[in-house]
Write a protein that holds these residues in place. Structure first.
Motif, PDB file in Angstrom:
ATOM      1  N   LEU A 136      -9.953   2.773  -1.081  1.00 30.67           N
ATOM      2  CA  LEU A 136      -8.721   3.335  -1.606  1.00 30.67           C
ATOM      3  C   LEU A 136      -7.674   3.271  -0.509  1.00 30.67           C
ATOM      4  O   LEU A 136      -7.892   3.753   0.603  1.00 30.67           O
ATOM      5  N   LEU A 137      -6.543   2.656  -0.829  1.00 32.18           N
ATOM      6  CA  LEU A 137      -5.433   2.560   0.105  1.00 32.18           C
ATOM      7  C   LEU A 137      -4.429   3.665  -0.218  1.00 32.18           C
ATOM      8  O   LEU A 137      -4.029   3.827  -1.369  1.00 32.18           O
ATOM      9  N   VAL A 148      -0.112   2.612   5.790  1.00 29.40           N
ATOM     10  CA  VAL A 148      -1.269   2.465   4.916  1.00 29.40           C
ATOM     11  C   VAL A 148      -2.451   3.184   5.553  1.00 29.40           C
ATOM     12  O   VAL A 148      -2.809   2.898   6.698  1.00 29.40           O
ATOM     13  N   GLY A 149      -3.029   4.122   4.820  1.00 26.74           N
ATOM     14  CA  GLY A 149      -4.200   4.835   5.305  1.00 26.74           C
ATOM     15  C   GLY A 149      -5.411   4.526   4.452  1.00 26.74           C
ATOM     16  O   GLY A 149      -5.295   4.281   3.256  1.00 26.74           O
ATOM     17  N   LEU A 188     -13.753   6.889   1.314  1.00 26.27           N
ATOM     18  CA  LEU A 188     -13.548   5.907   0.250  1.00 26.27           C
ATOM     19  C   LEU A 188     -13.378   4.504   0.816  1.00 26.27           C
ATOM     20  O   LEU A 188     -12.696   3.666   0.239  1.00 26.27           O
ATOM     21  N   ASP A 189     -13.999   4.248   1.935  1.00 30.24           N
ATOM     22  CA  ASP A 189     -13.956   2.932   2.577  1.00 30.24           C
ATOM     23  C   ASP A 189     -15.329   2.281   2.455  1.00 30.24           C
ATOM     24  O   ASP A 189     -16.179   2.406   3.331  1.00 30.24           O
ATOM     25  N   GLY A 190     -15.573   1.641   1.311  1.00 29.01           N
ATOM     26  CA  GLY A 190     -16.837   0.962   1.072  1.00 29.01           C
ATOM     27  C   GLY A 190     -17.937   1.858   0.557  1.00 29.01           C
ATOM     28  O   GLY A 190     -19.039   1.392   0.253  1.00 29.01           O
ATOM     29  N   ALA A 196      -6.239   1.467  -5.653  1.00 32.74           N
ATOM     30  CA  ALA A 196      -7.649   1.069  -5.573  1.00 32.74           C
ATOM     31  C   ALA A 196      -7.767  -0.403  -5.219  1.00 32.74           C
ATOM     32  O   ALA A 196      -6.901  -1.207  -5.577  1.00 32.74           O
ATOM     33  N   ALA A 197      -8.834  -0.754  -4.542  1.00 37.35           N
ATOM     34  CA  ALA A 197      -9.087  -2.147  -4.179  1.00 37.35           C
ATOM     35  C   ALA A 197     -10.470  -2.557  -4.659  1.00 37.35           C
ATOM     36  O   ALA A 197     -11.461  -1.896  -4.351  1.00 37.35           O
TER      37      ALA A 197
END
Length: 410
Positions: A354-355, A368-369, A374-376, A347-348
């Motif tokens: 989410l990476l 890395v996907g 889950l991108d913003g 998690a970021a």
């Protein structure tokens, strides 16, 4: 409200993952993400070795949480969630629309300040019989420290009582709450692993008499050092608990299925968040005191300072600049995940994503996907845990209206 969508996501080779962008520092942290002069990533991995991804389904299990810091999945399908403000919640299940019930417990001594408060949570492996779990908190008493406390959940789930207070105490804490850690996870052998923060004090990470800036390895029943710790014969009690040192602020601890290897997710300053693979007794090279030659907390030094510590353990992956403020981490496990089986989900906070990191044969991050869903989409993400059915559970951490998410392949 239920959110459930299926999307593809794009693979990014680790060598160009440095371009992943961020927005704001971790809440309560003044310096995290401030510009630094550290060199470029030392642990960036090679091109990806695997391609192809399943579609993902992301569902909102529960909403209305406030800074959910960690979660624990119970044998009966319910979920315990710790909230940084000093609250514990029981979620009635893992399907969308689950009921969230407050758990009555004495959190009057939780020091809620900056990044500190009620933090990590781990459910004991014998919970079905003992109903025990352990939390990590910044504590108000005795001048303040970070403590691990073991609790017993009532049969009806509506209250919890302390049974080991503390299980481990005396971890350092910053007056501002900065870099408080504190992520507990069970190792494959049942030992309790605890990632801690350096409290933004320059000498702490390299000080083997301090439990800050470390990963501890603790006997879950006694709070003493787990058998086989690398400094078991040390004179200082704190040193006997240490598994690794030279860390800045460990926010994620994940155990790799099948191997028992331990990976951590760690905040960098203005550059180089790190994913590390732990080696017993290893020094991970963070030293903002520069060997005591500077009086302040110098965040321009490398996260892994190989010039000062040639034997320091290099990172498996580094973010470069800007940092993502990576937090919770867990391995994806199960054949239903296809090509992602065995990948590391991280998690970021700053990056609000989410990476998904695949690992090469050498254990380094190969690709890395970033799932589009889950991108913003949910803001800052903090906790990541793997459920018994292989589903991923993730929490947002925006301060109010936060959510517990369940992620599965379609």
């Amino acid at each position: 409200m239920l959110r459930s969508r299926a999307r593809r996501f794009v693979w990014i080779p680790a060598s160009i993952a440095l371009a992943l962008a961020g927005c704001s520092a971790d809440a309560g942290s003044v310096a995290d993400g401030a510009a630094g002069a550290a060199p470029a990533a030392q642990g960036a991995a090679s091109a990806p070795t695997r391609t192809g991804t399943p579609q993902l389904r992301v569902s909102t299990v529960a909403a209305g949480l406030a800074h959910p810091w960690d979660l624990g999945l119970l044998p009966d399908g319910q979920v315990l969630v710790s909230e940084r403000g000093g609250r514990l919640a029981l979620v009635s299940g893992t399907a969308p629309g689950a009921i969230v019930t407050p758990v009555a417990a004495d959190f009057g001594d939780v020091l809620v300040r900056g990044e500190g408060g009620l933090m990590g949570l781990v459910v004991h492996p014998d919970f079905a019989q003992s109903r025990r779990f352990t939390t990590c908190q910044t504590h108000t008493g005795g001048g303040g420290d970070v403590r691990l406390i073991t609790w017993q959940l009532a049969v009806d789930g509506r209250s919890a009582a302390r049974v080991a207070d503390p299980l481990v105490g005396g971890l350092p804490v910053s007056p501002s709450g900065r870099h408080s850690g504190c992520r507990p996870t069970l190792a494959a052998d049942g030992a309790l692993l605890v990632g801690t923060g350096d409290t933004a004090r320059s000498t702490v990470p390299q000080d083997l008499t301090s439990m800050g800036g470390k990963v501890l390895r603790v006997d879950l029943a006694t709070g003493g050092p787990a058998a086989g710790n690398p400094f078991a014969d040390a004179a200082a009690a704190a040193q006997r608990l240490i598994w690794t040192y030279g860390h800045r602020n460990v926010q994620g601890v994940a155990v790799r299925p099948g191997t028992g290897e331990v990976y951590t997710a760690e905040h960098g300053p203005g550059t180089d968040d790190e994913v590390n693979r732990l080696r017993a007794g290893g020094n991970y090279g963070w030293d903002p005191s520069q060997g005591g030659t500077v009086g302040g907390y110098d965040e321009s030094v490398p996260m892994t300072d190989l010039a000062r510590f040639p034997d320091a353990v290099p990172a498996m992956w580094s973010s470069g600049r800007p940092v993502e403020a990576i937090a919770g981490a867990a391995f994806i496990d199960g054949p239903q995940w296809g090509a992602l089986d065995g990948a590391l989900a991280v998690a970021a906070l700053r990056g609000s994503k989410l990476l998904i990191m695949t690992l090469g044969r050498d254990g380094a991050v190969a690709s890395v996907g970033v799932p589009i869903e889950l991108d913003g989409t949910f803001g800052r993400l903090r906790a990541v845990r793997t459920g018994p059915d292989g589903a991923l559970f993730v929490t947002s951490s925006n301060g109010s209206g936060d959510v517990l998410l369940r992620i599965t392949p379609v």
